[in-house]
Design a protein around this motif. Structure first.
Motif, short mmCIF file in Angstrom:
data_model
loop_
_atom_site.label_atom_id
_atom_site.label_comp_id
_atom_site.label_asym_id
_atom_site.label_seq_id
_atom_site.Cartn_x
_atom_site.Cartn_y
_atom_site.Cartn_z
N ARG A 10 0.85 -1.19 0.00
CA ARG A 10 0.00 0.00 0.00
C ARG A 10 0.89 1.25 0.00
O ARG A 10 1.97 1.25 0.60
CB ARG A 10 -0.91 0.04 1.23
CG ARG A 10 -1.93 -1.07 1.32
CD ARG A 10 -3.00 -0.94 0.25
NE ARG A 10 -4.05 -1.93 0.43
CZ ARG A 10 -4.02 -3.17 -0.08
NH1 ARG A 10 -2.95 -3.56 -0.78
NH2 ARG A 10 -5.00 -4.01 0.14
N TYR A 11 0.41 2.27 -0.68
CA TYR A 11 1.08 3.57 -0.65
C TYR A 11 0.02 4.63 -0.41
O TYR A 11 -0.91 4.77 -1.21
CB TYR A 11 1.81 3.84 -1.97
CG TYR A 11 2.37 5.24 -2.07
CD1 TYR A 11 3.51 5.59 -1.35
CD2 TYR A 11 1.75 6.20 -2.85
CE1 TYR A 11 4.00 6.88 -1.42
CE2 TYR A 11 2.24 7.48 -2.92
CZ TYR A 11 3.37 7.83 -2.21
OH TYR A 11 3.86 9.10 -2.28
N GLN A 12 0.11 5.34 0.71
CA GLN A 12 -0.88 6.34 1.09
C GLN A 12 -0.19 7.69 1.16
O GLN A 12 0.57 7.96 2.08
CB GLN A 12 -1.49 5.99 2.45
CG GLN A 12 -2.68 6.83 2.87
CD GLN A 12 -3.94 6.46 2.10
OE1 GLN A 12 -4.13 5.31 1.73
NE2 GLN A 12 -4.80 7.41 1.87
N PRO A 13 -0.42 8.59 0.18
CA PRO A 13 0.28 9.89 0.21
C PRO A 13 -0.26 10.79 1.31
O PRO A 13 -1.41 10.67 1.73
CB PRO A 13 -0.01 10.47 -1.17
CG PRO A 13 -1.31 9.85 -1.57
CD PRO A 13 -1.30 8.46 -0.98
N ALA A 14 0.59 11.69 1.76
CA ALA A 14 0.15 12.70 2.71
C ALA A 14 -0.85 13.63 2.04
O ALA A 14 -0.82 13.83 0.82
CB ALA A 14 1.35 13.50 3.23
N VAL A 15 -1.75 14.21 2.83
CA VAL A 15 -2.69 15.18 2.27
C VAL A 15 -1.91 16.37 1.74
O VAL A 15 -0.95 16.84 2.34
CB VAL A 15 -3.70 15.64 3.34
CG1 VAL A 15 -4.62 14.51 3.72
CG2 VAL A 15 -2.99 16.20 4.57
N GLY A 16 -2.33 16.85 0.55
CA GLY A 16 -1.73 18.05 0.00
C GLY A 16 -0.40 17.84 -0.68
O GLY A 16 0.37 18.79 -0.83
N THR A 17 -0.08 16.62 -1.14
CA THR A 17 1.22 16.38 -1.73
C THR A 17 1.14 15.88 -3.17
O THR A 17 2.08 15.28 -3.66
CB THR A 17 2.01 15.36 -0.90
OG1 THR A 17 1.22 14.18 -0.75
CG2 THR A 17 2.34 15.91 0.47
N LEU A 18 0.05 16.12 -3.86
CA LEU A 18 -0.11 15.72 -5.26
C LEU A 18 0.08 14.23 -5.49
O LEU A 18 0.38 13.77 -6.57
CB LEU A 18 0.90 16.48 -6.15
CG LEU A 18 0.70 18.00 -6.27
CD1 LEU A 18 1.77 18.59 -7.18
CD2 LEU A 18 -0.68 18.32 -6.83
N ASN A 19 -0.08 13.43 -4.42
CA ASN A 19 0.01 11.97 -4.50
C ASN A 19 1.42 11.47 -4.79
O ASN A 19 1.60 10.31 -5.14
CB ASN A 19 -0.94 11.40 -5.56
CG ASN A 19 -2.28 11.04 -4.96
OD1 ASN A 19 -2.72 11.66 -4.00
ND2 ASN A 19 -2.93 10.06 -5.51
N VAL A 20 2.44 12.32 -4.68
CA VAL A 20 3.81 11.85 -4.81
C VAL A 20 4.60 12.33 -3.61
O VAL A 20 4.51 13.48 -3.20
CB VAL A 20 4.48 12.34 -6.11
CG1 VAL A 20 3.91 11.63 -7.30
CG2 VAL A 20 4.36 13.84 -6.26
N CYS A 21 5.38 11.43 -3.03
CA CYS A 21 6.15 11.77 -1.84
C CYS A 21 7.46 11.02 -1.89
O CYS A 21 7.87 10.53 -2.94
CB CYS A 21 5.36 11.42 -0.59
SG CYS A 21 3.79 12.29 -0.43
#
Length: 411
Positions: free
Chosen positions: A203-214
């Motif tokens: 699973r990959y869950q991006p942080a809120v507000g990061t355009l889904n890339v981290c």
């Protein structure tokens, strides 16, 4: 000339106009004196309270939309990390001294983020201009005041519509950026290839507000024999820059694991490579080699939270006996440690990044204990179900301020 010593807390409370500070969960953290006075609430009635518990919607007005619009605006700020100017809203307030008596108010709100050094939203500034008297001026004072009130109201609504249109354009541009970001994420973190007959979930869950890339990543590699190598890592920061660094490090570690004689040597190679990658300093990673023929997991960690080994009987062991500093933490190359642990058939190995367990207001041991409890609770679940359960149990329902990678292997 000596620089003045500014008491910013005193400045905040003396600011003219209504200003409040809320957490990303929309809980009051502070409010200035004008806010308390004009809202008719004491500090004790606000601090630590969810905003809409303190100021609920008027149940007698079926058309009321102030709460809905305010919540949407604040959540946009939390998710996007950008200021959001709301249209003029009517939001009635119940008088504390007269329960059931609602006073009509018109507000012009602006919500803005306060970011921490990593670019995460740690507070929402809620500034409100009270314009009720301007809107209601036509209720008395003669024709001249009535005309002036109509002009003011028309100007306010026109300005609000303009701001709404600007915000909508920004949101559309943000949506386009997210499409690009999602394509980049899929290229850098593709679905894992099958690992023999072994069951795995990622699973990959991006942080809120990061355009889904981290900067978080995972990697699974088939090795000769009945073995696989599994890793997770975390680059400092968010956004496209961190994602590009992540892509380089993930590829380098994946390649190193195919030729290294163990996880420690693979991390050593990654550390040497990371010295020449701008932005790779302080990256954490953990690497495991799983061998089903010997029923062992060999592991090494570069400053990363320890993997969890869940036994079929519900015991949870954190693999923390081979932990070294993050990449780039030492000025010279030093061999990294590694350790070996045995497992029984039916055990489960869980690798994750710190977004799954860490919270700003608590010690990491509390997060590890929370993870162990969730693993015991869902120990009979298959990897896919367990992955979903861990995210649901451990991440905030409104979204996390840190990204999360998760890998679960049934041993």
């Amino acid at each position: 000339m000596r620089e003045p010593q500014i008491d910013y807390a005193a400045v905040f409370h003396a600011l003219p106009g209504m200003v409040a500070l809320l957490t990303p969960d929309l809980v009051y953290a502070d409010a200035n004196e004008d806010f308390l006075r004009l809202a008719g609430r004491t500090r004790e009635q606000l601090l630590g309270q969810y905003i809409f518990d303190v100021f609920p919607e008027n149940p007698n007005d079926p058309a009321a939309a102030g709460m809905r619009e305010t919540r949407k605006s604040m959540l946009r700020v939390v998710a996007g990390g950008e200021r959001d100017t709301m249209a003029l809203v009517r939001y009635d307030i119940e008088e504390r001294e007269r329960p059931g008596h609602w006073v009509k108010h018109y507000w012009s709100p602006v919500n803005a983020p306060v970011l921490d050094p990593d670019g995460n939203v740690m507070l929402v500034v809620h500034r409100v201009e009270e314009v009720t008297e301007l809107i209601q001026a036509r209720d008395g004072g003669g024709p001249e005041n009535d005309d002036r009130a109509r002009v003011l109201e028309a100007e306010l609504y026109t300005r609000a519509r303009e701001l709404q249109e600007i915000n909508e354009r920004l949101r559309r541009a943000h949506a386009r950026d997210r499409e690009v970001a999602l394509a980049l994420q899929e290229a850098m973190l593709p679905a894992p290839t099958p690992v023999g007959h072994h069951r795995a979930a990622v699973r990959y869950q991006p942080a809120v507000g990061t355009l889904n890339v981290c900067g978080d990543w995972y990697d699974l590699v088939d090795l000769p024999g009945d073995r696989i190598a599994v890793a997770v890592g975390d680059v400092v920061g968010h956004g496209l820059k961190a994602a590009c660094v992540m892509g380089q490090l993930r590829s380098a570690l994946s390649a190193a694991s195919r030729v290294a004689d163990g996880p420690a040597r693979a991390l050593e190679a990654l550390g040497l490579y990371a010295r020449h990658v701008d932005g790779a300093e302080s990256t954490t990673a953990v690497k495991t080699f799983i061998d089903w023929s010997t029923h062992t997991v060999v592991y090494s960690s570069a400053g990363h939270p320890p993997p969890a080994l869940l036994g079929p009987d519900g015991t949870v062991v954190f693999l923390d006996r081979a932990t070294d500093p993050p990449l780039g933490a030492r000025p010279h190359h030093v061999p990294r440690p590694e350790a070996t642990v045995s497992f029984v058939e039916g055990a489960t190995l869980v690798l994750y990044t710190d977004g799954l367990i860490e919270r700003r207001d608590e010690d990491i041991d509390a997060g590890l204990a929370r993870l162990a409890g969730a693993l015991v609770l869902h120990r009979r679940s298959d990897p896919e179900t367990l992955a979903d359960a861990l995210l649901a149990d451990l991440l905030p329902p409104t979204g996390n301020t840190d990204d999360t990678a998760l890998v679960i292997i049934r041993l």
